[in-house]
Every structure is written in C-alpha cells, then in structure tokens.
Design a protein around this motif. Structure first.
Motif: not given
Length: 160
Positions: A25-28, A96-99, A103-107, A120-125
């Motif tokens: 949803e908007p703001g995620d 931008m996070l509040e736009s 927001s999908m943030i690599e690194w 939401l934090a996603v750790i990819i191994r």
C-alpha cells in the motif's frame, strides 16, 4: 509459519516479488539486504510487475533512486554507493519515503537508523546454484501484516 521462504530460480524470485506487490500500500517501506547478485533487483522487478509498472526496472546503482509509475508509484532506491547517512538528504530520502509511493530499498541495512520503525526487512541469502533464502522480518503492525500475508502467499506458491 516460518519467517522465511526459498526460491530456486530468478523467475521464482520475480514471482515472489509479484506476490509481495499484491499486499503493498502507499507508504510501505521494504528494506532489502543481501550480497551482490543475491536477487534484490529480481525481487524489485517482481514488485514492479505486480504494481503495473510498464517500464524496465534495473538496479539504480548510479542514480540512487528511480521512481516508476504504477498503480502505486514505486520508489526504487539503491544505497550501495553511499558512505554516510547525510548523503540521503541529497536524494530526498525521507521525503520520498513519505511521498505516498511504495519504497523498495536495496542495501537497506546500510543506514538502519534512517528507516521508519515499521518497515519490512528482507535478508536474501545465496544458496547453491540459483537457490535463495528470503528471511522476512517485521518492525511494526503494518509490516507484520505484510510479512504474514507474503509468507502465506509464498508458502501457497510452493516456495519452501
């Protein structure tokens, strides 16, 4: 329910992103962590597809931020090249996070203090071959809802 799932190909990783997009949803805010080549961009490509983004999506390493129009705007960040959190001001990170986009943030682990607590934090191994394990961590009520829905959808899709 486990707090992780496994994909076995880049196509499955893209599909996992599509499943996540259906819940966003908007703001995620979703912060992605993983080594180079782990699949962060493939996941974002799936989210983009799920959000109806029509243009190609690649890692914005040299731009740091690309905004893609879709049913909800996708703000795709890549913080790899940044060395100090003060550099986030140059790209309008907080704004931008509040736009009103997703927001999908690599690194995303580079500057954890700059992330909203409910993200939401996603750790990819990286596993053998194309296998990837996605650990999903929630930081508040909204991200807990996202994590629960996404993990359930991934389990139903056979990503174990």
């Amino acid at each position: 329910m486990a707090d992780f799932f496994i994909t076995r190909s880049p196509e499955e990783t893209v599909r996992a992103g599509e499943l996540l997009a259906s819940l966003l949803e908007p703001g995620d805010v979703v912060a992605l962590t993983g080594d180079l080549g782990a699949g962060k961009t493939h996941l974002v490509q799936g989210v983009a597809r799920g959000l109806g983004v029509q243009e190609p999506v690649s890692s914005p390493t040299f731009n740091l931020l690309v905004v893609h129009p879709g049913r909800v705007p996708l703000c795709h960040f890549d913080l790899y090249r940044l060395e100090h959190s003060a550099e986030l001001d140059d790209i309008g990170f907080a704004e931008m996070l509040e736009s009103g986009g997703v927001s999908m943030i690599e690194w995303g682990d580079k500057f954890p203090e700059e992330l909203p607590s409910d993200h939401l934090a996603v750790i990819i191994r990286v596993g053998e071959g194309d296998e990837r394990t996605f650990e999903v961590l929630a930081g508040g009520p909204r991200s807990t809802q996202m994590a629960s829905g996404w993990l359930a959808a991934c389990e139903k899709a056979g990503f174990r």
